[in-house]
Design an enzyme around this catalytic site. Sequence first.
Site, PDB file in Angstrom:
ATOM      1  N   ASP A 239      41.495  33.170   9.703  1.00  0.00           N
ATOM      2  CA  ASP A 239      42.264  33.591   8.808  1.00  0.00           C
ATOM      3  C   ASP A 239      43.500  32.395   8.278  1.00  0.00           C
ATOM      4  OD1 ASP A 239      43.480  34.815   6.444  1.00  0.00           O
ATOM      5  OD2 ASP A 239      45.474  35.742   7.689  1.00  0.00           O
ATOM      6  N   ARG A 425      46.092  20.221  -3.682  1.00  0.00           N
ATOM      7  CA  ARG A 425      46.202  21.207  -4.268  1.00  0.00           C
ATOM      8  C   ARG A 425      47.012  20.633  -5.580  1.00  0.00           C
ATOM      9  NH1 ARG A 425      46.263  26.671  -5.246  1.00  0.00           N
ATOM     10  NH2 ARG A 425      45.247  27.176  -7.164  1.00  0.00           N
ATOM     11  N   GLY A 617      47.088  39.379  10.975  1.00  0.00           N
ATOM     12  CA  GLY A 617      47.130  40.730   9.586  1.00  0.00           C
ATOM     13  C   GLY A 617      46.638  41.765   9.553  1.00  0.00           C
ATOM     14  N   ASN A 619      44.759  43.119   8.083  1.00  0.00           N
ATOM     15  CA  ASN A 619      43.762  43.176   6.501  1.00  0.00           C
ATOM     16  C   ASN A 619      42.138  42.569   7.701  1.00  0.00           C
ATOM     17  OD1 ASN A 619      44.930  41.047   6.963  1.00  0.00           O
ATOM     18  ND2 ASN A 619      43.501  40.097   5.136  1.00  0.00           N
TER      19      ASN A 619
END
Length: 999
Positions: A239, A425, A617, A619
């Site tokens: 992740d 970024r 997490g 998820n």
Amino acid sequence: MVSAHNVVRCTIYRGDQDTEEILSTDLVPGDVMVIPANGMMMPCDAALIGGTCIVNESMLTGESVPVTKTQLPLPPCGGGPDGALPEPLYDPEEHRRHTLFCGTQVIQTRYYSGERVRAVVIRTGFCTVKGQLVRSILYPKPSDFRLYRDAIRFLLGLVCVAAGGMAYSIYISASMGESVGRILVEALDIITITVPPALPAAMTAGIVYAQHRLRQKGIFCTSPQRINTSGQINLVCFDKTGTLTEDGLDLWGVQRVQDSRFGPPEQEVATEGQSHSPFLVAMASCHSLTRIEGQLTGDPLDIKMFEATGWVLEEPSPDETSNHDLIMPTVVRPAKPSPLETPPCQEQDPDIRELMGRYEVGVLAQFPFSSGLQRMSVVTRVLGERRLRAYLKGAPETVVRLCRPDTVPADFWEVLDGYTRQGLRVIALAHRQLEPKFTWHRLQTISREVIECEMEFLGLLMLQNKLKPQTVPVLAELHRANIRTVMVTGDSMLTAVSVARECGLIPPHSQVIITEAQPPREGQPATVSWSYSQDSPRAQRQESRVSVGPQQPHALPSYHFAMSGRTFAIILEHFSELLPKLLLCGTVYARMAPDQKTQLVEELQKVDYYVAMCGDGANDCGALKRAHTGISLSELEASVASPFTSRTPDISCVPHLIREGRAALVTSFCVFKFMALYSIIQYLCVLLLYSILSNMGDSQYLFIDIAIIMSLAFTMSLSPAWKELVAQRPPSSLLSPSLLLSVIGQILLALSFQTATFLLAHTYSCESAQNETHPSDWLAGNLSTMTANGSGVLMSEEDEDESHNIQNLQNTSLFFVSGCQYLTVALVFNRGPPFRQPLYNNYLFVLCILSSYCFLIVILLYPVPALQDFFELVCIPMEWRLTLLGLIIVNLILSFTLESIIIDCKEIWQRHCTGQKLHTETHADTHCPQMEVDGMSLQRSPHGSCCHRSHPPRARYQRLAQELLLDPSWPPHPSTKIKPPSCPENSIVQGQAPQTTPL
């Protein structure tokens, strides 16, 4: 169970206005429920049909950023069979921005004209997204491991060997006139000897020791059987947020554009003289931030961007919105307005004059960020001005093609390349002053494509997602160990690829191919689009839409595929033959839902990967449970489903776990081989003694089983893991050629020396018995109490009636030789590096080996009468003692020599088959991720694959890698170069794939 996890009282509509309070367990699809103003934990999946909600979906996505949910859009006018446009069907994935999912927390609601926030229930219980996650945790698909399958097969083989020994024992005993009871007892003894009952306990000991060592390193295990499986891991899924990176982003700097030229890079955004510049206004207004209990919440990128401006965001209060039919706009303004730059005002009213003296920007319309379009935009109006302004932000190459060419600097691509190669970024900003025909009312029905064109380029914004300190060195260690690393995240594609480059998942000069798929629509089949990243040399910046099929041959540098969860689901359903190729080359999986993470792990396992999943997490729970090895970095929800939980909140636990898993796996093989050889050695010894109606004594069995076998089996597992994670992986099968050759070789060696000892002892005893005229001292001492049976074996008189003799030369000789053979195979099988530390570091094992050897050698050379009586041994002459000592030493030397030859041949074979290059001149940048791991080159060979065609790799992913190696149509590449249109409408009409963002 899912519904009962958070039972709450819900208000639902009964009719148009009547409401009723019921328990959430009584909700059914179709109920219209009221979302309270102070929020709630959603007990079901529901579609929002009135109002706006701010929701924390971290339970599903792993991202702690609250998201804004809006009501479902009204169907277009004239919809229906006779209308121009059909009424769209609701889809939970397509309408995620309008769906409240079970288990998510509604933080705040907003409604207008006194209307309540309403949602219609669409799914409950296990049918919800949370229910599917819980179901995958409770009922995971079983993970199969070859070691346990092969162990059963090996034991069945030992049972077959025992059956043969039983038949031989019955035949020998029956032919010599043994009683039926004695025959049955001796036959059943063969089974207990051949199939070792202590094998499960001995193998469990190694796992227990490994679990203890992991606990000392802060890694806790709830499924000890998974430790062995961890030793075979060859792919790790990570992740992103909270695992590889810290939470949040940091602003690195900006670079504005003036007169179509880049200015110098700036660290400070709100500089003097630029407080009301379009660049600053774009940063302050082009976002989707909101305030929850006075705190600014939203995407971390938007928060960092807005905070850098020093402006203030003001939203209408619930009282203001509830008293107006029209939505009150969000307002942004400088925290300290500059009087010199306020617009002139001719009003005489002091209040109006003060209000007009403030520089405020109201956000009238917002077109949210779309991962497919890779941009977002807002329409604003400055207080006191009539004309509206549009601001755009997004991927640089996407923004550039929406801007007028005369506003874009000539060195745009060079500057962009410099920033992206630093792992930053990069976000581009643009603006446009709209024509007077654009009014507030028209904005409510206009499409974003009309607004997002003919923009003026403003500059670049650079942000940095900081990695955790241990991320880069750990990933480098895994790469050196030939372990593939993959990122699976719920974050956006842009951020994921940027972080992947920065942390080394994607090498600096590698090509990123972003895969996008569209489902079947209006009778058209599903399509796959390939978008080549813009962060390599500009000559390689091309794009194309291709169909799944043969393409023109083309050679590319090293490439890594990236795809979203939506694309993964479409390819999984419609392009099943393409999916294994993408899995072989995929490195970044963004916007992955929890069930999609689980599906990804399953698909990787189908191509014979041993998959580890590392996340923090809720998820990640399904994937953590489904993976061969799941590692949770959190002690909350994820630790419930994960077999391993690390107290250290970074990925440094991953190499520790793999090293301990490899050590435990090798230890399991060592123990299994040792216990198997122990059984076979004792089996051979007993069968040889059965042939002369003899057997081993109870004290001999006790000494061998307790003093030798148990002590060695439980101490050889104490060897800790090797300090480095090496590229070589331990074998995963007991039936592998090297292990079988090792076991069979040691069995044949033991059989040879035992047979030689038995025959020599038999010949020696017969010659001594026949030479009664001049008996030797040892024979004279034993003849007083022993006689010879019909087989020429000396038997004690008290045992003659039972026809079962223990004290004889053959028994004594085999006791010493077989006892040393147990120690020899324990030494031979208990190897150290590259998976375990050297033998001398295991002090208890070395102590047991030396003490056992010394004890046997001492009582062999210097017999003690009391010990001889206890072990039921006979006194033998010194020359025979020296002969036995010579046999023991030769056996030890040959065993080590045989094992060394087998291991050396195994390493040579592995280097020849898996590490051989196609050419003497290799190209490091011409491979996909798996080929890089396997050390294969992508340059086509006219002679075939890198290994012998008659011996293809066993793993499916390695066979796929060889097929791709020779496939001229892979990777897919465009046949022509398409110039980006000036307006996105053209690309949509022509059906061209969207361009990707340089990251």
